[in-house]
Design an enzyme around this catalytic site. Structure first.
Site, PDB file in Angstrom:
ATOM      1  N   TYR A   5     -65.122  28.044  36.952  1.00 40.64           N
ATOM      2  CA  TYR A   5     -64.751  28.655  35.680  1.00 40.64           C
ATOM      3  C   TYR A   5     -64.896  30.181  35.737  1.00 40.64           C
ATOM      4  CZ  TYR A   5     -64.546  24.335  32.829  1.00 40.64           C
ATOM      5  OH  TYR A   5     -64.203  23.133  32.264  1.00 40.64           O
ATOM      6  N   GLY A   6     -65.843  30.637  36.535  1.00 45.96           N
ATOM      7  CA  GLY A   6     -66.141  32.067  36.595  1.00 45.96           C
ATOM      8  C   GLY A   6     -64.962  32.935  36.985  1.00 45.96           C
TER       9      GLY A   6
ATOM     10  N   CYS B  64     -73.540  25.406  30.817  1.00 43.66           N
ATOM     11  CA  CYS B  64     -72.791  26.300  31.678  1.00 43.66           C
ATOM     12  C   CYS B  64     -72.754  27.641  30.966  1.00 43.66           C
ATOM     13  CB  CYS B  64     -71.383  25.746  31.857  1.00 43.66           C
ATOM     14  SG  CYS B  64     -70.266  26.846  32.749  1.00 43.66           S
TER      15      CYS B  64
ATOM     16  N   GLU C 229     -71.688  23.956  45.112  1.00 43.32           N
ATOM     17  CA  GLU C 229     -70.749  22.828  45.009  1.00 43.32           C
ATOM     18  C   GLU C 229     -70.500  22.195  46.380  1.00 43.32           C
ATOM     19  OE1 GLU C 229     -68.943  21.294  42.424  1.00 43.32           O
ATOM     20  OE2 GLU C 229     -70.085  22.401  40.913  1.00 43.32           O
TER      21      GLU C 229
ATOM     22  N   CYS D  83     -76.475  31.424  35.738  1.00 38.55           N
ATOM     23  CA  CYS D  83     -75.438  30.464  36.068  1.00 38.55           C
ATOM     24  C   CYS D  83     -76.190  29.190  36.414  1.00 38.55           C
ATOM     25  CB  CYS D  83     -74.625  30.941  37.260  1.00 38.55           C
ATOM     26  SG  CYS D  83     -73.466  29.702  37.852  1.00 38.55           S
ATOM     27  N   THR D  84     -75.811  28.098  35.766  1.00 33.73           N
ATOM     28  CA  THR D  84     -76.630  26.888  35.928  1.00 33.73           C
ATOM     29  C   THR D  84     -76.567  26.305  37.334  1.00 33.73           C
ATOM     30  OG1 THR D  84     -74.816  25.597  34.982  1.00 33.73           O
ATOM     31  CG2 THR D  84     -76.587  26.255  33.499  1.00 33.73           C
ATOM     32  N   HIS D  85     -75.652  26.790  38.150  1.00 39.88           N
ATOM     33  CA  HIS D  85     -75.643  26.345  39.548  1.00 39.88           C
ATOM     34  C   HIS D  85     -76.815  26.947  40.336  1.00 39.88           C
ATOM     35  CE1 HIS D  85     -71.576  24.980  38.707  1.00 39.88           C
ATOM     36  NE2 HIS D  85     -71.471  24.496  39.928  1.00 39.88           N
TER      37      HIS D  85
ATOM     38  N   ASP E  63     -70.770  20.801  32.091  1.00 37.84           N
ATOM     39  CA  ASP E  63     -70.693  21.956  32.992  1.00 37.84           C
ATOM     40  C   ASP E  63     -69.355  21.896  33.726  1.00 37.84           C
ATOM     41  OD1 ASP E  63     -71.764  24.269  34.479  1.00 37.84           O
ATOM     42  OD2 ASP E  63     -71.754  22.939  36.196  1.00 37.84           O
ATOM     43  N   SER E  64     -69.022  22.983  34.400  1.00 39.04           N
ATOM     44  CA  SER E  64     -67.799  22.991  35.205  1.00 39.04           C
ATOM     45  C   SER E  64     -67.949  22.115  36.449  1.00 39.04           C
ATOM     46  CB  SER E  64     -67.475  24.424  35.620  1.00 39.04           C
ATOM     47  OG  SER E  64     -68.528  24.931  36.419  1.00 39.04           O
TER      48      SER E  64
HETATM   49  N1  DGL Z   1     -72.307  26.692  36.135  1.00 47.62           N
HETATM   50  C1  DGL Z   1     -71.490  27.663  35.550  1.00 47.62           C
HETATM   51  C2  DGL Z   1     -72.293  28.712  34.807  1.00 47.62           C
HETATM   52  O1  DGL Z   1     -73.413  28.464  34.419  1.00 47.62           O
HETATM   53  C3  DGL Z   1     -70.331  28.301  36.244  1.00 47.62           C
HETATM   54  C4  DGL Z   1     -69.803  27.921  37.555  1.00 47.62           C
HETATM   55  C5  DGL Z   1     -68.313  28.165  37.656  1.00 47.62           C
HETATM   56  O2  DGL Z   1     -67.879  29.271  37.993  1.00 47.62           O
HETATM   57  O3  DGL Z   1     -67.611  27.197  37.362  1.00 47.62           O
HETATM   58  O4  DGL Z   1     -71.827  29.790  34.566  1.00 47.62           O
END
Ligand code: DGL
Length: 269
Positions: free
Chosen positions: A43-44, A74, A152, A183-185, A11-12
């Site tokens: 990453y988004g 991710c 985060e 989004c996995t967060h 993941d990021s």
């Molecule tokens: N956890 C990531 C996802 O599922 C993205 C978070 C990020 O923007 O880095 O999309």
């Protein structure tokens, strides 16, 4: 046949831990190598090309750890990088979007919200997959970058997170039936989502793609006969690209110490 090599999870940052948790539930004796590219996150907010490159690099790093399969935990990296990784990979690689879409489709509802990063919304991958099966459905996308940053920063369970969840959830129309935490967060803030829906008396099904992703990997390992032998709890190794202490502390908060992050190593990828 057995295969004792580890499973790579990427993941990021911290988000993939919500997927790791589900993987460990269904495949407890496997060894896992987790990589969080927290130096480059979020990453988004990156371009499609950048996200693809980071995802390919992460695959290459995890390969040096001898992985037998990779989970791109991710959504953003799955949307932009899964295909490119599959082109070069000699092991099975799965993402979280197909399982997430499948899980959403299984609810049979037609007013579907996708809450994700801006890049994932822009990719329309969820929208396309869901509409293939449910052409009449209406898909509403909400990009929620501040929620990634809140998770985060360790704000997935407090008032700061609560305000952010409300701000984004208010963007969906009132007739919403399903919301995919794409989004996995975001499952790290599950209680805040549930609270929001209860407080506002909204009858909306929350979909977390993680469990379906774990099932998909389980099937792949079963079919290829490449599960790990034995009945002991597997090892977990954690790598990040910056700030290992934050990852460890906030990560353990998200996981409720199950599994517990003991040690985090910084690597350059
Ligand atoms: N956890 C990531 C996802 O599922 C993205 C978070 C990020 O923007 O880095 O999309």
């Amino acid at each position: 046949m057995m295969n004792n090599r580890p499973i790579g999870v990427f993941d990021s940052g911290l988000g993939g831990l919500t997927v790791l948790k589900e993987l460990v539930k269904i495949l407890p004796d496997e060894d896992y190598v987790y990589l969080g590219d927290n130096l480059r996150m979020p990453y988004g907010a990156k371009t499609d090309e950048e996200i693809e490159r980071f995802t390919v690099n992460s695959y290459k790093f995890l390969k040096t750890k001898g992985i037998k399969a990779m989970v791109i935990a991710c959504n953003t990296a799955t949307a932009m990088g899964l295909e490119a990784v599959r082109e070069i990979a000699d092991i099975p690689v799965i993402g979280v979007i197909e399982p997430g879409a499948k899980s959403s489709i299984s609810k049979g509802k037609s007013e579907v919200g996708i809450i994700a990063t801006d890049a994932t919304i822009r990719s329309k991958v969820y929208e396309n997959l869901i509409k293939e099966q449910l052409p009449e459905s209406k898909i509403y996308g909400v990009g929620a970058p501040d929620l990634v940053l809140a998770v985060e920063a360790g704000n997935a369970e407090n008032e700061i997170g609560k305000g952010i969840v409300k701000r984004y959830m208010d963007e969906f129309p009132n007739n919403l039936e399903v919301v995919v935490l794409a989004c996995t967060h975001f499952p790290a803030a599950m209680e805040l989502f549930e609270d929001y829906l209860n407080t506002n008396e909204k009858d909306v099904i929350i979909v977390d793609p993680a469990a379906e992703t774990a099932k998909a990997l389980n099937e792949i390992l079963d079919k290829s006969g490449s599960k790990k032998g034995g009945n002991t709890e597997g090892n977990k190794t954690f790598y990040v690209t910056t700030r290992p202490d934050d990852f460890k502390n906030i990560g353990n908060m998200i996981l409720n110490n199950e599994p517990k992050i003991e040690k985090v190593e910084v690597v350059e990828i």
